[in-house]
Design a protein around this motif. Structure first.
Motif, short mmCIF file in Angstrom:
data_model
loop_
_atom_site.label_atom_id
_atom_site.label_comp_id
_atom_site.label_asym_id
_atom_site.label_seq_id
_atom_site.Cartn_x
_atom_site.Cartn_y
_atom_site.Cartn_z
N HIS A 247 -1.64 -32.23 -10.27
CA HIS A 247 -0.77 -31.24 -10.42
C HIS A 247 -1.15 -30.73 -11.89
O HIS A 247 -0.87 -31.55 -12.77
CB HIS A 247 0.86 -31.62 -10.21
N PRO A 249 -0.14 -29.27 -15.01
CA PRO A 249 0.87 -28.54 -15.89
C PRO A 249 0.80 -27.39 -16.32
O PRO A 249 -0.48 -26.92 -16.85
CB PRO A 249 0.94 -29.65 -17.08
N CYS A 285 5.85 -26.75 -11.81
CA CYS A 285 6.74 -28.31 -11.08
C CYS A 285 8.16 -27.77 -10.90
O CYS A 285 8.85 -28.72 -10.39
CB CYS A 285 6.58 -29.57 -12.22
N THR A 319 -0.22 -36.79 -12.52
CA THR A 319 -0.04 -35.89 -13.53
C THR A 319 -0.32 -36.12 -14.81
O THR A 319 -0.87 -37.25 -15.27
CB THR A 319 1.72 -35.91 -13.61
N CYS A 324 6.72 -32.80 -15.73
CA CYS A 324 6.09 -32.48 -14.47
C CYS A 324 6.34 -33.99 -13.62
O CYS A 324 6.74 -33.92 -12.41
CB CYS A 324 4.41 -32.26 -14.42
N ASN A 325 5.98 -35.12 -14.14
CA ASN A 325 6.12 -36.38 -13.77
C ASN A 325 7.59 -36.51 -13.16
O ASN A 325 7.99 -36.97 -11.98
CB ASN A 325 5.67 -37.49 -14.57
N VAL A 335 4.29 -40.30 -7.49
CA VAL A 335 3.44 -39.54 -8.60
C VAL A 335 3.14 -40.59 -9.57
O VAL A 335 3.89 -41.79 -9.58
CB VAL A 335 4.55 -38.54 -9.59
#
Length: 352
Positions: A247, A249, A285, A319, A324-325, A335
C-alpha cells in the motif's frame, strides 16, 4: 493567508475530474466534499466570506491525500489550498473540537496523543546520542507502534544510528490541521546538536514534514525504505514463501514520489503483486489529514474501499507508514510493517 493562494484557486476550471477520484466524495457525495467544491469555498474565503460551519465540515473532511492535485489537468493543488484554508479557520477560531486537543497535547506533552510517558521507552538503553545517522521515530511509532519502532531501529543500529536526546512531534498533525507547531524549532535544535548528517524516519507524514518544512540544509532526510534500499545487499535477506502486496502511503508516494525502494525490498523477500490501484493512482488508506481523529467512521469506510483492491490470496499488505498500518488494520486487514517483514526475512521466518 488564503489570499496568497488565489492564483492556485483560479486554476480550477470546475471540470469535475476530481469528483470521480476523491475517496471522501465517494463516501459523502456532497459537492463541498470534493476538491472542486472546496476550491469554490476557498475562493469565497479569499474574497472575504467569513468561515462557517459548512466550510469547517468541507475542509476538515479532506484527507490531504493529493489525489486531486496529482491528476488535475489545470495544475491546481487543492490539497495545499485546503491546508491554507484550514490555517484561515484556525485564525478565525472556527475549528473542530479535536483541534484544541491536538494543539494542547503537543504543547503539553510533545505529542498529539496526550502521552506523558517516555517517548523512547521502547528503545534499548544508550540509544540516544550523537551520530551521523539519526532515527526520527515519530509519535505513532513511539507510542502506538513500538514493536515496529524496535524493528526499524534494530535495522538502523547496524549502521550506527542513534535517537535524538529529546525528539518531539515533527509537527505534521498540527500543520495538516492548519496550525503552527512550536516543536519544529525544538527538533531542529536537537538535530543540530546531534551532529546528524542523515535523518531517517519510518513515518510518511514525518518524512514529508522533515523534508519540506524543516530546512535542514546539508542534512539528508530519508524515509527508511530509501535508506534500507541502499543497504539491501548488506541485510542478508532470505526469500520467504509469502504472497505480498504494498500500500502506497499518500504522503510518501503521491506527495514525495517514493515508489521504487519499498517495492525493490519486498520483491527480494516474497512474491509481489500490485494492488488494483498503485503508485500515483493508489487509493488513500483513509487515515490522513486528521480524518482518522475527527471522522472515524469516514476513515474506516475509505479504508474498506482500499481493502477491496487487495489481490486474491495475499498473505500480507506491506506498509511503510504507521498511520496507514493502523487504519488498514482497523478495517480488518492483515498488515505488516516493512521493517518487521525485513527482520522476518533475515531470520528466515515467514511468521513472527
Amino acid at each position: 493567508m488564503i489570499k496568497d493562494h488565489i492564483d492556485d484557486i483560479l486554476k480550477c476550471t470546475r471540470c469535475g475530474r476530481c469528483r470521480a477520484l476523491c475517496p471522501v466524495n465517494e463516501e459523502l457525495g456532497w459537492e463541498s466534499t470534493n476538491a472542486r467544491g472546496r476550491m469554490l469555498l476557498a475562493r469565497a474565503m479569499a474574497e472575504g466570506v467569513q468561515p462557517s460551519e459548512a466550510m469547517k465540515n468541507s475542509f476538515y473532511t479532506c484527507l490531504t491525500c493529493a489525489m486531486c492535485s496529482s491528476t488535475c489537468p489545470s495544475g491546481a493543488t487543492p490539497d495545499e489550498v485546503v491546508e491554507a484554508a484550514r490555517a484561515e479557520m484556525v485564525r478565525a477560531g472556527a475549528v473542530p473540537a479535536y483541534y484544541g486537543m491536538v494543539e494542547g497535547n503537543i504543547a503539553s506533552f510533545g505529542n498529539p496523543l496526550g502521552e506523558a510517558g517516555s517517548r523512547a521507552a521502547w528503545a534499548p538503553a544508550g540509544s540516544t546520542g550523537k551520530s551521523d545517522l539519526i532515527y526520527f521515530a515519530g509519535c505513532l511509532m513511539s507510542y502506538r507502534k513500538q514493536k515496529e519502532a524496535q524493528a526499524a531501529f534494530s535495522l538502523l543500529s547496524r549502521f550506527g544510528a542513534k535517537l535524538l536526546e529529546d525528539e518531539q512531534c515533527c509537527g505534521s498533525p498540527l500543520l495538516r490541521l492548519g496550525g503552527k507547531p512550536a516543536t519544529i524549532e525544538h527538533n531542529i535544535r536537537q538535530i543540530e546538536q546531534s551532529g546528524a548528517k542523515t535523518i531517517v524516519t519510518s513515518c510518511a507524514g514525518c518524512y514529508k514534514t522533515l523534508k519540506e518544512t524543516y530546512g535542514l540544509g546539508n542534512v539528508e532526510v530519508l524515509h527508511i525504505t530509501q535508506f534500507l534500499a541502499r543497504k539491501v545487499d548488506e541485510l542478508g535477506l532470505k526469500p520467504l514463501p509469502l504472497k505480498l502486496t504494498y500500500h502506497d502511503p499518500c504522503h510518501l508516494g503521491r506527495c514525495m514520489h517514493v515508489y521504487d525502494e519499498p517495492r525493490m525490498i519486498i520483491r527480494r523477500i516474497g512474491s509481489f503483486t500490485e494492488m488494483a490501484s498503485s503508485k500515483k493512482d493508489a487509493r488513500c488508506c483513509g487515515g490522513g489529514g486528521g480524518v482518522r481523529r475527527g471522522y472515524k467512521d469516514l476513515a474506516r469506510k475509505v479504508a474498506a474501499k482500499r481493502l477491496n483492491e487487495v489481490p486474491a490470496g495475499t498473505d500480507y499488505i506491506v506498509t511503510a507508514c504507521p498511520m496507514c498500518n493502523s487504519n488498514l488494520e482497523d478495517a480488518g486487514a492483515k498488515v505488516i510493517d516493512i521493517c518487521d517483514l525485513i527482520l522476518r526475512s533475515i531470520d528466515g521466518k515467514a511468521e513472527g
